[in-house]
Motif scaffolding. Structure first.
Motif, PDB file in Angstrom:
ATOM      1  N   HIS A  99     -10.247  10.239  -6.659  1.00 12.19           N
ATOM      2  CA  HIS A  99     -11.070   9.951  -5.694  1.00 12.19           C
ATOM      3  C   HIS A  99     -10.451   9.334  -4.306  1.00 12.19           C
ATOM      4  CE1 HIS A  99     -14.198  11.069  -8.266  1.00 12.19           C
ATOM      5  NE2 HIS A  99     -13.881  10.490  -9.207  1.00 12.19           N
ATOM      6  N   LEU A 100     -10.942  10.064  -3.240  1.00 11.35           N
ATOM      7  CA  LEU A 100     -10.440   9.296  -2.277  1.00 11.35           C
ATOM      8  C   LEU A 100     -10.762   7.753  -2.007  1.00 11.35           C
ATOM      9  CD1 LEU A 100      -8.830  10.192   0.753  1.00 11.35           C
ATOM     10  CD2 LEU A 100     -11.293  10.329   1.666  1.00 11.35           C
ATOM     11  N   HIS A 101      -9.905   6.964  -1.695  1.00 17.65           N
ATOM     12  CA  HIS A 101     -10.234   5.533  -1.360  1.00 17.65           C
ATOM     13  C   HIS A 101      -9.301   4.912  -0.669  1.00 17.65           C
ATOM     14  CE1 HIS A 101      -6.931   5.673  -4.468  1.00 17.65           C
ATOM     15  NE2 HIS A 101      -6.440   4.442  -4.237  1.00 17.65           N
ATOM     16  N   ARG A 102      -9.652   3.447  -0.157  1.00 18.16           N
ATOM     17  CA  ARG A 102      -8.884   2.913   0.555  1.00 18.16           C
ATOM     18  C   ARG A 102      -8.988   1.224   0.308  1.00 18.16           C
ATOM     19  NH1 ARG A 102     -12.516   2.522   6.172  1.00 18.16           N
ATOM     20  NH2 ARG A 102     -14.372   1.338   5.291  1.00 18.16           N
ATOM     21  N   HIS A 103      -7.977   0.342   0.570  1.00 22.17           N
ATOM     22  CA  HIS A 103      -8.126  -1.079   0.516  1.00 22.17           C
ATOM     23  C   HIS A 103      -7.291  -1.594   1.415  1.00 22.17           C
ATOM     24  CE1 HIS A 103      -4.216   0.143  -1.329  1.00 22.17           C
ATOM     25  NE2 HIS A 103      -5.015   1.025  -2.314  1.00 22.17           N
ATOM     26  N   ALA A 104      -7.590  -2.983   1.421  1.00 24.63           N
ATOM     27  CA  ALA A 104      -7.218  -3.903   2.564  1.00 24.63           C
ATOM     28  C   ALA A 104      -5.607  -3.860   2.389  1.00 24.63           C
ATOM     29  CB  ALA A 104      -7.886  -5.159   2.537  1.00 24.63           C
ATOM     30  N   GLU A 105      -5.031  -4.010   1.316  1.00 27.83           N
ATOM     31  CA  GLU A 105      -3.751  -3.929   1.044  1.00 27.83           C
ATOM     32  C   GLU A 105      -2.689  -2.812   1.313  1.00 27.83           C
ATOM     33  OE1 GLU A 105      -6.202  -6.698  -1.158  1.00 27.83           O
ATOM     34  OE2 GLU A 105      -6.027  -4.547  -1.192  1.00 27.83           O
ATOM     35  N   VAL A 106      -1.421  -3.079   1.939  1.00 32.45           N
ATOM     36  CA  VAL A 106      -0.575  -2.194   1.839  1.00 32.45           C
ATOM     37  C   VAL A 106      -0.061  -1.651   0.352  1.00 32.45           C
ATOM     38  CG1 VAL A 106       1.713  -1.503   2.740  1.00 32.45           C
ATOM     39  CG2 VAL A 106       0.500  -3.114   4.153  1.00 32.45           C
ATOM     40  N   GLN A 107       0.054  -0.467   0.136  1.00 34.15           N
ATOM     41  CA  GLN A 107       0.419   0.140  -1.084  1.00 34.15           C
ATOM     42  C   GLN A 107       1.595   0.652  -1.019  1.00 34.15           C
ATOM     43  OE1 GLN A 107      -2.578   2.516  -2.892  1.00 34.15           O
ATOM     44  NE2 GLN A 107      -1.047   3.480  -4.399  1.00 34.15           N
ATOM     45  N   ILE A 108       2.662   0.416  -1.892  1.00 35.16           N
ATOM     46  CA  ILE A 108       3.964   0.983  -2.233  1.00 35.16           C
ATOM     47  C   ILE A 108       3.883   1.418  -3.417  1.00 35.16           C
ATOM     48  CG2 ILE A 108       6.452   0.528  -2.156  1.00 35.16           C
ATOM     49  CD1 ILE A 108       6.151  -2.149  -0.398  1.00 35.16           C
ATOM     50  N   THR A 109       4.181   2.778  -3.512  1.00 33.10           N
ATOM     51  CA  THR A 109       4.139   3.591  -4.933  1.00 33.10           C
ATOM     52  C   THR A 109       5.321   4.417  -5.043  1.00 33.10           C
ATOM     53  OG1 THR A 109       1.807   3.651  -4.843  1.00 33.10           O
ATOM     54  CG2 THR A 109       2.981   5.275  -6.090  1.00 33.10           C
ATOM     55  N   TRP A 110       5.792   4.101  -6.206  1.00 32.10           N
ATOM     56  CA  TRP A 110       6.944   5.105  -6.979  1.00 32.10           C
ATOM     57  C   TRP A 110       6.549   6.014  -7.815  1.00 32.10           C
ATOM     58  CZ3 TRP A 110      10.813   2.966 -10.801  1.00 32.10           C
ATOM     59  CH2 TRP A 110      11.690   4.011 -11.316  1.00 32.10           C
ATOM     60  N   ILE A 111       6.403   7.057  -7.797  1.00 34.71           N
ATOM     61  CA  ILE A 111       5.966   8.094  -8.520  1.00 34.71           C
ATOM     62  C   ILE A 111       7.237   8.522  -9.316  1.00 34.71           C
ATOM     63  CG2 ILE A 111       5.156  10.641  -9.049  1.00 34.71           C
ATOM     64  CD1 ILE A 111       3.078   8.733  -7.469  1.00 34.71           C
ATOM     65  N   GLN A 112       7.037   8.080 -10.775  1.00 36.04           N
ATOM     66  CA  GLN A 112       8.233   8.202 -11.632  1.00 36.04           C
ATOM     67  C   GLN A 112       8.002   9.737 -12.390  1.00 36.04           C
ATOM     68  OE1 GLN A 112       6.658   4.357 -13.704  1.00 36.04           O
ATOM     69  NE2 GLN A 112       9.039   4.057 -13.640  1.00 36.04           N
ATOM     70  N   GLU A 113       6.823  10.027 -12.579  1.00 39.02           N
ATOM     71  CA  GLU A 113       6.317  11.154 -13.215  1.00 39.02           C
ATOM     72  C   GLU A 113       5.150  11.781 -12.676  1.00 39.02           C
ATOM     73  OE1 GLU A 113       5.851  13.053 -17.674  1.00 39.02           O
ATOM     74  OE2 GLU A 113       6.419  10.991 -17.482  1.00 39.02           O
ATOM     75  N   GLY A 114       5.301  12.910 -12.499  1.00 39.67           N
ATOM     76  CA  GLY A 114       3.746  13.709 -12.112  1.00 39.67           C
ATOM     77  C   GLY A 114       3.984  14.285 -10.706  1.00 39.67           C
ATOM     78  N   GLU A 115       3.268  15.373 -10.571  1.00 38.69           N
ATOM     79  CA  GLU A 115       3.234  16.079  -9.341  1.00 38.69           C
ATOM     80  C   GLU A 115       1.903  16.722  -8.730  1.00 38.69           C
ATOM     81  OE1 GLU A 115       3.701  18.564 -12.804  1.00 38.69           O
ATOM     82  OE2 GLU A 115       5.249  17.495 -11.885  1.00 38.69           O
TER      83      GLU A 115
ATOM     84  N   GLN B  19       6.996  -7.656  10.512  1.00 35.09           N
ATOM     85  CA  GLN B  19       5.526  -7.323  10.980  1.00 35.09           C
ATOM     86  C   GLN B  19       5.155  -6.072  12.044  1.00 35.09           C
ATOM     87  OE1 GLN B  19       3.688 -10.348  13.750  1.00 35.09           O
ATOM     88  NE2 GLN B  19       2.030 -10.476  12.321  1.00 35.09           N
ATOM     89  N   SER B  20       6.231  -6.004  13.250  1.00 37.90           N
ATOM     90  CA  SER B  20       6.075  -4.959  13.934  1.00 37.90           C
ATOM     91  C   SER B  20       6.196  -3.756  13.281  1.00 37.90           C
ATOM     92  CB  SER B  20       7.315  -5.391  15.226  1.00 37.90           C
ATOM     93  OG  SER B  20       6.967  -6.329  15.843  1.00 37.90           O
ATOM     94  N   PHE B  21       7.172  -3.586  12.468  1.00 36.56           N
ATOM     95  CA  PHE B  21       7.394  -2.529  11.970  1.00 36.56           C
ATOM     96  C   PHE B  21       5.996  -1.854  11.268  1.00 36.56           C
ATOM     97  CE2 PHE B  21       8.315  -0.220   7.828  1.00 36.56           C
ATOM     98  CZ  PHE B  21       9.151   0.686   8.101  1.00 36.56           C
ATOM     99  N   PHE B  22       5.544  -2.730  10.339  1.00 34.12           N
ATOM    100  CA  PHE B  22       4.336  -2.177   9.650  1.00 34.12           C
ATOM    101  C   PHE B  22       3.060  -1.920  10.628  1.00 34.12           C
ATOM    102  CE2 PHE B  22       6.417  -3.438   5.879  1.00 34.12           C
ATOM    103  CZ  PHE B  22       6.217  -2.758   4.962  1.00 34.12           C
ATOM    104  N   ALA B  23       3.182  -2.665  11.555  1.00 35.34           N
ATOM    105  CA  ALA B  23       1.951  -2.403  12.781  1.00 35.34           C
ATOM    106  C   ALA B  23       2.230  -0.921  13.250  1.00 35.34           C
ATOM    107  CB  ALA B  23       2.136  -3.198  13.876  1.00 35.34           C
ATOM    108  N   GLN B  24       3.595  -0.352  13.793  1.00 35.99           N
ATOM    109  CA  GLN B  24       3.871   0.644  14.134  1.00 35.99           C
ATOM    110  C   GLN B  24       3.647   1.788  13.019  1.00 35.99           C
ATOM    111  OE1 GLN B  24       8.080   0.900  15.080  1.00 35.99           O
ATOM    112  NE2 GLN B  24       8.216   3.108  15.456  1.00 35.99           N
ATOM    113  N   TRP B  25       4.145   1.406  11.791  1.00 39.13           N
ATOM    114  CA  TRP B  25       3.822   2.541  10.517  1.00 39.13           C
ATOM    115  C   TRP B  25       2.354   2.406   9.810  1.00 39.13           C
ATOM    116  CZ3 TRP B  25       6.884   6.985  10.118  1.00 39.13           C
ATOM    117  CH2 TRP B  25       8.071   6.953  10.858  1.00 39.13           C
TER     118      TRP B  25
END
Length: 295
Positions: A29-45, A114-120
């Motif tokens: 399901h489409l969702h969101r949260h206040a946190e920045v999320q860094i995800t490494w896909i190990q397996e799956g497509e 901080q500037s980098f994540f504001a830009q991205w």
């Protein structure tokens, strides 16, 4: 259809949350949260829906979603097939730069990060050439705690801020200022389209999912996604077509077109070139696909 909360709360009591997933498929399901999320896909497509854009994903890739960025890792249809033995594996790191870590990110030494994540803030994909470096960093963060874990996170974020050739996940003009009820309504529409793209979707049909008249739905969808209903459906269909063309799951281009919901090969070729920037045949040749092209 049950509408789930659009904002997914991440457990508190920690400033860095590491989550390892080994599941039959990703959260659907489409969702969101206040946190920045860094995800490494190990397996799956499957397909990553981030903001108003879509990207094919597969094992070995690293993605970064901005704070409050609506997103969905949609596993490919094979993961939902009856009796499927497929699984997905991923490690995600969550942190809120505007929560308890705000004081840290406001330090002069952290200004560039901080500037980098504001830009991205619309998220990005790590280039394949350096994915190994960042997946190793993610593992180190996972296996540490306390100050050591925080130091490793800062080091990884600093490395990201100096990485070239990042791929944006969403349009720079796309913003996320919508309420949870609005987000839940858009999520229900996205989910419906992404599960029914292969059929002859109609405006009336999808408008009913949103509990709106067709005209009101068109205005609502354009306001909250910065794209039209037809354009979004075409993006979904072309995205799925790209995966089929590359994995050779069907015999020819025409089969791919009809399997993705296009009513004619002529329309498919036109829409595909408009979105992908090249014809289906050229796409296969450029990426060494295995589909047999009709002569």
């Amino acid at each position: 259809m049950k509408v789930l909360p659009f904002t997914i709360p991440v457990p508190h009591g920690q400033t860095i949350i590491v989550q390892e997933e080994i599941l039959p498929h990703f959260y659907p399901h489409l969702h969101r949260h206040a946190e920045v999320q860094i995800t490494w896909i190990q397996e799956g497509e499957g397909t990553l829906l981030a903001g108003n854009n879509m990207h094919v994903f597969s094992g070995g890739e690293v993605f970064v979603m901005g704070a409050n960025q609506p997103h969905l890792f949609k596993s490919s249809p094979g993961y939902f097939a009856e009796g499927s033995q497929k699984q997905v594996r991923a490690i995600s790191i969550f942190f809120n730069p505007n929560g308890k870590l705000a004081a840290l990110f406001n330090l002069p030494e952290m200004q560039s990060v901080q500037s980098f994540f504001a830009q991205w803030q619309n998220g990005f994909k790590i280039p394949a050439a350096v994915t190994g470096n960042f997946s190793a960093s993610i593992i180190k963060i996972q296996h540490n705690t306390g100050a050591a874990q925080l130091a490793l996170l800062i080091d990884m974020l600093n490395a990201m801020s100096t990485t070239a050739s990042l791929q944006s996940l969403s349009s720079e003009s796309y913003t996320y200022s919508m309420t949870d009820p609005e987000g839940a309504r858009i999520a229900s529409v996205y989910n419906y389209i992404m599960h029914n793209y292969s059929s002859a979707l109609t405006l009336d049909e999808v408008a009913r999912v949103a509990h709106l008249t067709p005209n009101a739905f068109c205005r609502y969808f354009k306001k909250h996604t910065r794209t039209t209903f037809i354009a979004f459906v075409n993006k979904v269909r072309v995205n799925e077509a790209c995966k089929m063309l590359l994995n050779g799951s069907l015999n020819n281009i025409a089969d791919v077109a009809y399997s993705c919901g296009f009513s004619s090969i002529t329309n498919f070729n036109y829409v595909f070139k408009n979105i992908a920037g090249k014809s289906p045949r050229d796409y296969i040749n450029d990426y060494s696909g295995a589909v047999k092209t009709d002569r």
